[in-house]
Design a protein around this motif. Structure first.
Motif, mmCIF file in Angstrom:
data_model
loop_
_atom_site.group_PDB
_atom_site.id
_atom_site.type_symbol
_atom_site.label_atom_id
_atom_site.label_comp_id
_atom_site.label_asym_id
_atom_site.label_seq_id
_atom_site.Cartn_x
_atom_site.Cartn_y
_atom_site.Cartn_z
ATOM 1 N N ASN A 1496 0.840 -1.200 0.000
ATOM 2 C CA ASN A 1496 0.000 0.000 0.000
ATOM 3 C C ASN A 1496 0.874 1.248 0.000
ATOM 4 N N VAL A 1497 0.506 2.187 -0.841
ATOM 5 C CA VAL A 1497 1.350 3.367 -1.003
ATOM 6 C C VAL A 1497 0.467 4.609 -1.012
ATOM 7 N N LEU A 1498 0.973 5.681 -0.385
ATOM 8 C CA LEU A 1498 0.286 6.964 -0.489
ATOM 9 C C LEU A 1498 0.924 7.710 -1.656
ATOM 10 N N VAL A 1499 0.116 8.044 -2.649
ATOM 11 C CA VAL A 1499 0.650 8.742 -3.837
ATOM 12 C C VAL A 1499 0.191 10.192 -3.747
ATOM 13 N N LYS A 1548 -1.949 22.681 -7.381
ATOM 14 C CA LYS A 1548 -2.763 21.839 -6.507
ATOM 15 C C LYS A 1548 -2.019 20.561 -6.185
ATOM 16 N N SER A 1549 -2.393 19.962 -5.059
ATOM 17 C CA SER A 1549 -1.853 18.620 -4.824
ATOM 18 C C SER A 1549 -3.010 17.701 -4.459
ATOM 19 N N PHE A 1550 -2.871 16.430 -4.808
ATOM 20 C CA PHE A 1550 -3.928 15.444 -4.568
ATOM 21 C C PHE A 1550 -3.304 14.245 -3.881
ATOM 22 N N ASP A 1551 -3.943 13.723 -2.838
ATOM 23 C CA ASP A 1551 -3.443 12.519 -2.161
ATOM 24 C C ASP A 1551 -4.323 11.343 -2.540
ATOM 25 N N ILE A 1552 -3.682 10.226 -2.927
ATOM 26 C CA ILE A 1552 -4.445 9.044 -3.307
ATOM 27 C C ILE A 1552 -3.789 7.851 -2.631
ATOM 28 N N GLU A 1553 -4.601 6.960 -2.079
ATOM 29 C CA GLU A 1553 -4.022 5.725 -1.535
ATOM 30 C C GLU A 1553 -4.182 4.642 -2.577
ATOM 31 N N ALA A 1554 -3.105 3.907 -2.832
ATOM 32 C CA ALA A 1554 -3.164 2.907 -3.893
ATOM 33 C C ALA A 1554 -2.443 1.657 -3.428
ATOM 34 N N PRO A 1557 0.634 -4.073 -6.890
ATOM 35 C CA PRO A 1557 0.722 -3.814 -8.315
ATOM 36 C C PRO A 1557 -0.611 -3.538 -9.001
ATOM 37 N N MET A 1558 -1.738 -3.698 -8.263
ATOM 38 C CA MET A 1558 -3.018 -3.617 -8.983
ATOM 39 C C MET A 1558 -3.236 -2.216 -9.547
ATOM 40 N N GLU A 1559 -2.889 -1.217 -8.762
ATOM 41 C CA GLU A 1559 -3.143 0.147 -9.219
ATOM 42 C C GLU A 1559 -1.796 0.848 -9.356
#
Length: 2046
Positions: A1496-1499, A1548-1554, A1557-1559
């Motif tokens: 799991n990674v915070l992008v 702007k900045s956007f935080d996404i949790e991904a 390898p799926m995403e």
């Protein structure tokens, strides 16, 4: 001029052995062939020729050396023969027999027999007589390798009075070419692009194989130890020299590339205009490309409007049409709905000019506007714009957009291509149209026949006129009714700026018709070819000369499907007409008053030219013989076929032409009937009545036979049909001869360059030597041109262009020869690449020069006719087959057998239809003057008898109608088809089922079909038995016919699809030769496969042609390969030919699969990867559930396989992904072919190198402070070039540093932030400060790189120049060495200079050091090699490849991606690898790779801004917003769209949790917001986050420049630098980090130093190791073994692409991505990068007074001049808020008093120096649009009128950031303040806050420049009519000398219209609130009323007061005088009245 040596024999040799001889003269040596096993005598019988450019001196020496040849060791010298050429020079010919001498100069008993000829410049030559010819069976002209003489000069054409019939001539000039040693796999026929065929070079006839090393050793020996850097290989090794003299090269490209439409996009940004001429105008810019127009918005009342508007034009047209379109920019004054406005000025340029610019664009350039209606007017202003033209697949690098701080230097940045002078003048282009001939019939004959029947009129069926188009204008001549040979004698005149920016003039003959006019033919004149801009150049000139026009076939049909060809699109397939035209240019003297100043096109009569002006009529003779016609398409195979050859209209059976009338007159009218009839092909009257011969232009019809199911052939067998045509043309052969010489030099050069590239590609040793040889050949070829081209100079019909072109060609070639000689000495191993580029330029220049613009003889067309219908054609340029006595001038295909492939005409030839060969022909052609025709048969293969017509039997020179071959040879052809690779995907699965079909003569065979592969290994031998070839045996050996190999895809249904084609030439073995090395067995070689014009793979094969002797087949080498039982009767490739194999292990890393698309509508669920290479392979583990986890469970697998030792022969590796479905079914998902395994081959490291590397410590010096700006730039620059950077700073710099106070760190390229005088505090700085500072740095870097490149180039040029001088003086090698040393030093010194800061600059003294990041102006991937450092991505393809450019691009065929890697190595590896600590055998070579479990990674995605978006709305703007998609997360930032903006700043900045390898595929898109309907995608970019995340470059979070824990530069990564460092050291098994005292850290054997303290927010210092750790990270690439460059803190620029417009950029996005694993500590909050808010300011302007304002009004009563003055002011962009003062009435002196205050509130962005305005565009707009415009204040002075409009008098525009300081007094205020801005000190209101002074008002005068100066003259007290500027009397012919001094003419037209005293005061909004002030003179802070003189009131309101003024002030005395006079008058009158009465009274005494 040549020295010819015939080496006969060497006798008295000892022992038995292989002998070889070498002859050297003037440094050029030739080798003979090797004579094998000769005992005491070696009969060489070879001839060498040295072309010499200067006369031979009697003291020069010829040297011949004889060796024992050895294949393995160096050749052993037997003896040497040297001869002084004194006697040869004197006598011209000499036969010598003499003994050789050995090394010790003592004679030995071996003797040599030679004959020498010297042909001097004056042509005195010992003639060859027949006897000699017959004695020398093999004339070995290897010397011609030196020139592009593909035919030897000893052709039988030189036999004087020979009595041997040419066909039976025993003259066998069999030249040989040497075969290059081990000639590597790629050397085969690469007929690529314009590559000449390579097959001829495979005539590996003589075993004279000189290994290049071998040659080196020899050269070392003979060159008395020359250094290897001076050795050059000319075509001595004949790597690819085509020396065959009987065959010329076929051309493999089948498809005409011209004429096919392509996508183009023209984007134009109109930024601003300056110095527009006119008073108070409202300018609009109209942008026109071709037919399309677009307009900018209107800017009110300004002469320098600012637009910044972006326009895009999309086109889908052929390139030729595109590049001829005109781009026109015009500025129009006050256009609105009702009126079209008046043109101020315009600028024109064609699209081609833009496209030829670097990067296909002009960026920020100023176009000069001029008025086409008024030639005398001069310049009308400047328009700043960007213009770019993008074709499909071009990517444009936009220079980085940032604030334009540097003052625009207009003169230095004009919108003109290089080399065009800025002052362009008007010129007249006269295009003179004289006459035309040979026009085709253009209306149907039915009507004509009806007319003829009714009224007996017989007319020509065409009504021609000529239309000329140039620079967007068209002109046409009158129409000549009904004439095939119209006479016009008219000239069309264009008036255009010179030099024009439009390259081509289009000249079209059209047929006038009541319904619609059609083009008959089109010709383009390229101005670059008919003029020369050099200092010795000439203006465009042309003719009078004929131009030939080609187009569709001549049989008239109502709907001509090839009409486009007549419009000039595509290659013409038939002669249409020829036109006699001339062109001249006259530069206009615009000061001449008589001149007609309109630019309309005019048509006038022109004087006719004499008949013979274009040359003397000569009779030409064209002969052709058809030796073979095979591969005839099966569609036409059932009807009889014949071939027709035409030249012009001669030979054309539809409307052939008779002899020209000219002859008939001479002959006195005899034989009239014969001449007027159309020359049909009637076999009985081949000879006319008077014994004249009549042309035979077509072969007899013949029924084809079947070769195989695709192709047929014509059974010519031993009887070859011939054609011959007599034709009459003006004799201008010299033009063609010169072109031929240059073409041959160019061919030679191209061939040499191909060799060099080939050698580099196949890693052959010493390519630099070959390049030196190429240069040597080039320079001698050029010098040869100079001697040849200078002949028959004084030809009466030579036009001016002929003379000028010859001069310029001679200059160019002489220059080129010098440069080549100089370059040769500079070619070294390491300079190879750059020099190669320079030589490529030579090639382009030669090709350009060789193209002759003035045509002469039309091209020859060969048509294949079936049933009298024209099917397919070939077009052969007449110059290629033109005969000349001089070799170099002869056409390259003259008297040679040429293989020609016929193609379909016009559009039919596009795409797959046109790729099938219509017919392959072997044809022999000869064209020359009829009087030279005696040896037209000389080049035919020997052994034939001529069959003539009965009439011509006894005439020896009568041409035959067919040739009967009596000699026939029987051969066996063996085709060894081994494998092919990278073939075309022809099936929907993305694979093919390929088989190859081999054609030779009339036979064909196929290999077996291999299913489902793009890299088939057929391993099959095809044997063709009983191949019959006609001609002499020895000719076959040197000139075998070519083999055609076609690759097809087998389909179960329907016929096989064509996949590509290539040619080869077999190696020939005669029956009397041994089958032994070095020629046999032949080697496998790669042949490039072509499909149309595109390459489509390679074929690895070998071909041999073996003569079947008297003993039958038993003599041939046996075919005894291992017969494969499983493959049935298929023969494999025999052992000696197939490659040698050895054992390799292939390890595969299986990581995972990504983005798999559906297959047959079903989702992929359980995929597996199959790897296959050379028949072996391995399968991955099965992915159980692709949705849940697309990674493989087993990471590494391996297999062993036998691969060829030679890496270049390695077969490709196939990756195939299959989906395992239920019931054991497998479906192919997609496949990928790794065509070259080279980059995956592992080579064990060299141990010794390792040891050395680890020894000792290396101290890397770091700065105590961060390196200052300029330094830093350099470090970055270096880092890009992967060099190891040691940052050393000189001592003195450190000193400077210490002296400076800590804050003032950086002195160089300052930030975008304009820093106040006082030191700003940290809190002022934000992320944007950092960003703008970085952009400045990047621009600075680019500038430096450009400067460095320019400097290097200059240096190069100087060296070349110096070199050519130095060469003349001395050939001193040491000099060169020194020069090279200096050269290597120079760049370094340069860098040092640049690194030193410039602390002297006063204004930048206090600039603060801003930390920077790295701005990449491309994607991060391209900078870091796609992050494939260990994990590679392979695209899986499926589906057919699209054929034409438009459909299925590669993108659309991608169905997913496989991630993994591979490693290939020879099997027993050295042991020490597996013994390393921590070696895990399961991972093989892939040690230390991370686990591939889901993570799991915070992008965090930061979007900074977008630039140059493609407009999406009708108004030419877009409303962009950001949309981000990653896996299931989909963010659309729709509510924050930015209205009407193409360069939006998002911030702007956007935080996404991904979860990887799926995403892992991040898509960032920019959409256009629409009120109604769906939003449109503008463009998107995709980023593979997974590769970044796992990369060793650590792309998760960029490493910043410094470490700080607070402020705008806070450390973003949750891991501190020290933690990152320890982790990297641990992973890379590197020793360290060891922190030592005194700020030192040691990692491996590198020691770094740096600061050890850090400040927190409160300014407390704490000790820390972080700076040190960071220093190591920033130089991690220096660490041995584990080091690699880490990604710095950065902003990347990614292109936005739109799938609907593939390949064309739709804008760019600046952004960056940070990634943080969720199992680590959480990162801090995101950086705030929201756009800066503009700051509110208020500008208060007080207008105090004016002075010297021009007086406009005349007084009613007194005629006195006065003005009613008022002043108007506004801030740019806010015209609606303009403010006026009150009126100062009736100012008589131009003085006005106002005391009036304006107040302008505005929002201002400090960083960008722009005012921000938000307003609605129109009443219908939905929302406000934000504009950014420069801060400029405009003040205007006006004269108020009551009834009419106010008069504008003058204005001043002040740029608030930099404007001149006001003058203290009115006196000191002058025009200079505006015109001479460059030299005056500038101030900024944002720094000064308050400024007061006098400024001038100026106006640019529109009508007459002189009026200004004259009027001013009167006022200044000069005599009237004199100029104020220079006191010169004004007259029309003179222009004020002062104007030359002024920058730009237009400012000279400015006149001083007045002066204003004003005060500017700038306050921030808060300050303004605190101290308010009133508008005008109102409260608060009111201004006092002005003290105006009493005259300034309004007259109508106070009539009495005005009378009082009139009387009291001005006319008091006048009135008194009048009153007195009146009294006097009354008295006189009364006196006269009463006088008579009194007189009477007196007289009468009453």
């Amino acid at each position: 001029m040549a020295l010819v040596l015939q080496l006969r024999s060497v006798s008295g040799l000892r022992g038995k052995g292989d002998r070889i001889a070498k002859a050297a003269f003037r440094g050029l040596s030739f080798y003979t062939r090797v004579l094998e096993n000769c005992e005491d005598e070696a009969k060489f019988d070879e001839t060498f020729r040295w072309p010499v450019a200067t006369n031979i001196d009697g003291n020069e020496i010829l040297e011949i050396q004889v060796f024992n040849y050895s294949k393995v060791f160096t050749n052993r010298l037997i003896g040497t023969f040297r001869m002084v050429l004194q006697k040869v020079v004197a006598e011209g010919q000499l036969e010598v027999t003499d003994t050789l001498i050995d090394d010790n100069n003592s004679a030995i008993q071996t003797s040599i027999s030679i004959e020498i000829r010297y042909q001097a410049l004056d042509g005195t030559v010992g003639t060859w007589n027949d006897k000699e010819f017959l004695e020398t069976p093999s004339v070995h002209l290897e010397g011609d390798g030196r020139y592009s003489l593909e035919t030897d000069s000893l052709l039988s054409g030189h036999r004087h009075g020979s009595d041997v019939s040419p066909g039976k001539s025993n003259q066998q000039s069999t030249e040989r070419s040497f075969r290059r040693a081990g000639k590597g796999v790629f050397s085969a026929m690469k007929l690529g692009k314009t590559r000449p065929s390579k097959d001829e070079h495979r005539k590996q006839d003589d075993p004279a194989v000189l290994e290049t090393e071998d040659l080196d050793r020899k050269a070392m020996r003979y060159g008395a130890g020359l250094e290897p850097d001076t050795i050059s290989l000319a075509s001595v090794t004949a790597v690819t020299t085509n020396v065959s003299n009987k065959r010329s090269k076929p051309d493999i490209r089948m498809e005409p590339s011209a004429g096919r439409p392509m996508d183009y996009q023209v984007s134009i940004t109109v930024i601003e205009a300056r110095q527009l001429v006119g008073l108070n105008m409202d300018p609009v810019v109209c942008v026109e490309v071709g037919e399309e127009k677009k307009y900018t918005s209107m800017k009110e009342s300004t002469n320098c409007p600012y637009y910044n508007e972006y326009f895009v034009f999309d086109f889908h047209v052929p390139p030729d049409v595109m590049f001829d379109k005109i781009i026109k920019l015009s500025v129009i004054h006050s256009k609105n709905l009702l009126r079209s406005g008046t043109l101020v000025g315009s600028f024109k340029m064609d699209v081609g000019t833009v496209y030829t610019q670097p990067e296909h664009q002009f960026y920020h350039k100023w176009a000069i506007l001029s008025d086409p209606e008024d030639l005398t007017a001069g310049l009308k202003g400047y328009l700043k714009c960007d213009i770019a033209v993008v074709g499909k697949g071009d990517n444009i690098k936009t220079p980085h957009k940032a604030n334009e701080t540097e003052e625009d230097d207009i003169e230095g940045n004009l919108l003109l291509p290089d080399g065009v002078p800025p002052e362009r003048q008007w010129a007249r282009f006269y295009i003179k149209i004289y006459r035309a001939e040979g026009l085709p019939r253009m209306n149907t004959s039915i009507m004509a026949n009806v007319k003829k029947a009714l009224i007996g009129e017989n007319k020509d069926l065409v009504d021609p006129y000529v239309q000329v188009a140039f620079a967007g204008q068209k002109g046409k001549t009158s129409i000549q009714k009904s004439s095939y040979e119209p006479l016009w004698n008219e000239q069309i005149i264009f008036t255009e700026m010179f030099p024009p920016l439009c390259k081509r003039i289009k000249i079209q003959i059209r047929d006038s018709d009541k319904v619609n006019d059609v083009a008959i033919g089109t010709h383009f004149i390229d101005l670059r070819k008919i003029s020369n801009e050099g200092d010795k150049g000439f203006l465009p000139t042309f003719g009078p000369a004929w131009v030939n026009m080609y187009g569709s076939t001549r049989n008239y049909t109502l709907m001509d499907e090839h009409q486009e060809l007549n419009e000039g699109l595509g290659e013409g397939v038939s002669f249409r007409a020829r036109l006699l035209l001339g062109l001249a240019v006259e530069i206009l003297d615009t000061t001449n008053p008589e001149i007609n100043s309109s630019t309309e096109v005019q048509v006038e009569q022109a004087t006719a030219v004499a008949d013979n002006c274009s040359g003397k009529m000569e009779e030409f003779f064209l002969f052709g013989a058809f030796l073979e016609a095979t591969m005839i398409d099966r569609k036409i195979g059932d009807k009889p076929i014949n071939f027709e050859v035409t030249i012009g209209n001669y030979g054309n059976q539809v409307d052939g032409s008779s002899k020209p009338l000219l002859r008939r007159k001479k002959e006195g009218g005899d034989g009239d009937e014969e001449e007027s009839e159309l020359l049909q092909n009637s076999s009985d009257d081949e000879v006319g009545e008077d014994g004249e011969l009549v042309s035979v232009s077509s072969s007899p019809p013949m029924k084809p036979l079947v070769t195989d199911r695709n192709y047929f052939y014509l059974p010519y067998l031993e009887k070859k049909p011939c054609i011959y045509i007599r034709s009459w043309w003006q004799d201008q052969r010299r033009r063609l001869y010169n072109a031929n010489i240059m073409d041959k030099i160019a061919d030679k050069l191209e061939e040499g360059l191909n060799d060099v590239q080939e050698m580099i590609k196949t890693e052959k040793p010493h390519p630099e030597r070959r390049l030196r040889g190429v240069l040597e050949e080039l320079s001698s070829g050029c010098l040869r041109f100079l001697t040849l081209a200078d002949k028959d100079q004084h030809h009466s019909s030579r036009t001016r262009l002929d003379r000028e072109r010859l001069k310029s060609c001679m200059r160019e070639l002489e220059n080129m020869a010098q440069q080549a000689t100089t370059l040769r000495s500079q070619v070294k191993r390491n300079t190879m690449k750059d020099k190669l580029k320079l030589v490529q330029n030579f090639l382009q220049k030669l090709r350009f020069l060789a193209d002759e613009p003035q045509h002469t003889i039309p091209d020859v067309f060969i048509w294949m006719m079936s049933n009298n219908k024209r099917i397919a054609y070939a077009r052969i340029p007449s110059k290629d087959i033109l005969y000349s006595i001089v070799d170099e001038e002869m056409g390259k295909d003259c008297a040679k057998v040429k293989t020609v492939f016929l193609k379909l005409p016009g559009k039919r030839g596009f795409g797959p239809a046109g790729w099938t060969v219509q017919a392959k022909m072997e044809i022999y052609l000869w064209l020359g003057l009829n009087k030279q025709r005696k040896d037209f048969l000389s080049g035919l293969p020997c052994g034939f008898e001529e069959k003539k017509t009965p009439r011509g039997q006894n005439l020896p020179s009568f041409p035959p109608i067919s040739l009967l071959y009596t000699k026939k040879q029987v051969f066996q052809l063996r085709a060894h088809m081994y494998q092919a690779r990278s073939l075309f995907a022809a099936d929907s699965s993305g694979l093919s089922d390929p088989f190859a079909r081999v054609f030779f003569i009339s036979q064909s065979q196929c290999t077996e079909v291999l299913n489902e592969t793009l890299c088939p290994t057929w391993d099959q031998l095809l044997v063709f038995d009983n191949v019959e070839l006609y001609g002499e045996a020895h000719e076959m050996r040197d000139d075998p016919p070519i083999i055609v190999i076609e690759i097809y895809d087998q389909d179960t249904v329907g016929k096989a699809d064509f996949m590509g084609r290539t040619f080869a030439k077999p190696v020939v073995k005669m029956s009397d030769e041994e089958y032994c090395p070095p020629r046999f067995p032949p080697q496998l070689e790669y042949y490039q496969i072509y499909r149309g014009n595109a390459t489509a793979g390679d074929l690895l094969a070998a071909f041999e042609l073996l003569q079947i002797g008297p003993g039958g087949k038993s003599d041939l080498p046996p075919i005894d390969g291992p017969t494969d039982m499983d493959r049935g009767p298929i023969l494999p490739v025999p052992l000696g030919i197939r490659p040698v194999l050895s054992r390799y292990r292939v390890e595969i890393l299986f990581w995972g699969l990504r983005d798999l698309k559906r297959v047959n509508l079903a989702q992929v669920d359980r995929p597996r990867v199959d790897i296959e290479c050379a028949g072996k392979g391995v399968q991955s583990a099965l992915i159980q559930n692709y949705k849940k986890n697309p990674n493989f469970s087993t990471l590494v697998k391996w297999f062993e396989v036998d691969l060829p030792e030679n890496e270049l022969l390695h077969p490709p590796l196939n990756i195939r992904v299959v989906d395992c479905r239920a019931f054991g079914r497998y479906t192919l998902v997609g496949s990928h072919t790794v065509s070259s395994l080279r980059k995956f081959i592992y080579r064990p490291p060299d141990k010794k190198a390792q040891q050395w590397n680890m020894a000792g410590e290396i101290v890397v010096n770091m700065e105590p402070e961060v390196p200052i700006k300029k330094m830093d730039t350099m470090v970055k620059l270096e880092a890009n070039s992967d060099a190891v950077v040691k940052v050393d700073v000189t001592e003195e710099e450190k000193e400077k540093k210490k002296k400076k106070k800590k804050g003032g760190g950086g002195a160089g390229g300052g930030g975008g932030e304009e820093v106040e005088e006082e030191e700003p505090d940290e809190s002022m700085l934000d992320w944007w400060s950092k960003y703008f500072a970085s952009i400045e740095t990047m621009k600075e870097q680019l500038r430096q790189q450009e400067a460095a490149a320019a400097e290097a180039e200059e240096k190069e040029e100087m060296e070349i120049g110096e070199g050519s001088k130095a060469q003349v003086k001395n050939k001193d090698k040491d000099k060169d060495k020194d020069k090279d040393k200096d050269k290597s030093k120079a760049p370094k010194d340069d860098k040092k200079k640049k690194q030193q800061p410039v602390p002297e600059l006063p204004e930048k003294k206090n600039k603060q050091k801003i930390d920077e990041l790295k701005v990449f102006n491309k994607e991060l991937e391209s900078e870091f090699d796609n992050f494939e450092d260990w994990l590679h991505t392979f695209n899986l393809l499926r589906g057919k490849i699209g054929d034409n450019d438009d459909n299925a691009t590669e993108e659309e065929r991608i169905v997913g991606r496989f991630k993994g890697s591979m490693c290939v190595y020879k099997v027993p590896l050295p042991d020490d690898i597996s013994k390393e600590a921590g070696y895990d055998p399961t991972f093989g070579m892939f040690q230390g790779i991370p686990s591939n479990d889901p993570i799991n990674v915070l992008v965090r995605v930061y979007i900074v801004r977008a630039t140059d978006l493609h407009p999406a709305d009708i108004n030419g703007k877009a409303d962009p917003y950001i949309a981000i998609k990653l896996g299931k997360t989909d963010i659309k930032d729709k509510e924050n769209y930015i209205s009407k903006q193409l360069n939006p700043v998002f911030g702007k900045s956007f935080d996404i949790e991904a979860t990887f390898p799926m995403e892992s595929m991040l898509t960032v898109a920019v959409y256009d917001w629409d009120l109604v309907g769906t939003d449109d995608l503008i463009g998107e970019t995709k980023i593979d986050l997974e590769n970044r995340f796992y990369s060793k470059h650590r792309a998760t979070c960029g490493v910043s420049q410094t470490y700080s824990i607070h402020g705008y530069n806070t450390w973003r990564d949750p891991m501190k630098p020290s933690q990152i460092l320890s982790k990297l050291c641990k992973e890379g098994k590197v020793d360290g980090p060891h922190f030592g005292p005194g700020g030192r850290v040691k990692v491996a054997n590198r020691v770094f130093t740096g600061p050890t303290e850090i400040e927190d927010e409160n300014g407390q210092k704490k000790p820390t190791d972080e700076h040190l750790a960071l220093a190591v990270l920033r130089h991690w690439e220096d660490i041995p073994r584990a080091g690699c460059r880490l990604v710095p803190e950065h902003v990347e620029t990614r292109p936005l692409l739109n799938p609907d417009k593939p390949g064309i950029e739709q804008g760019r996005l600046e952004m960056w991505v940070d990634m943080f694993p969720m199992d680590m500590p959480a990162p801090g909050p995101a950086i705030d990068i929201s756009p800066r808010k503009p700051k509110k300011y208020e500008l208060r302007v007080i207008v105090w007074n004016t002075d010297e304002v021009i007086l406009e009004d005349d007084d009613y009563f007194t005629g006195e001049k006065s003005s009613d003055i008022f002043v108007r002011g506004w801030l740019k962009g806010q015209q609606e808020d303009k403010q006026d003062t009150d009126v100062h009435y009736h100012s008589l002196t131009g003085e006005g008093n106002f005391n009036w205050r304006y107040i302008f509130p505005f929002d201002y962005l400090m960083a960008e120096e722009k005012i921000v305005i938000s307003k609605k565009e129109s009443m219908f707009s939905w929302d406000e649009t934000e504009y950014k415009i420069p801060a400029r204040l405009t003040l205007q002075v006006w004269d108020a009128d009551h009834f009419s409009a106010d008069d504008f008098l003058g204005a001043i525009e002040l740029d608030l950031n930099r404007f001149p300081r006001g003058a203290k007094t009115s006196k000191q205020c002058s025009l200079e303040m505006v015109t001479n801005e460059a030299e005056l000190p500038m101030i900024s209101i944002f720094k000064q806050k308050r400024v007061k002074g006098w400024w001038p008002f100026v106006a640019r005068d529109e009508n007459d420049e002189l009026e200004v100066t004259v009027r001013m003259g009167e006022r200044e007290g000069l005599p009237p009519g004199h100029c104020t500027l220079c006191g010169h009397p004004a007259s029309p012919s003179w222009l004020c000398s002062f104007w030359d001094v002024l920058p730009g003419l237009s400012t000279a037209l400015s006149s001083l219209q007045g002066k204003v005293e004003a005060e500017l005061h700038l306050l921030t909004a808060e300050e303004a609130e605190k101290s308010p002030a009133g508008l005008a003179r109102n409260e608060p802070d009111p201004l006092e009323k002005p003290n105006r003189p009493d005259t300034s009131f309004i007259w109508f309101l106070n009539p009495l007061k005005s009378i009082k003024y009139l009387i009291c002030t001005r006319y008091k005395w006048l009135i008194i005088k009048i009153v007195l006079a009146l009294l006097l008058l009354i008295m006189v009158a009364l006196f006269l009245y009463s006088m008579p009465g009194y007189m009477v009274k007196k007289l009468l005494g009453a």
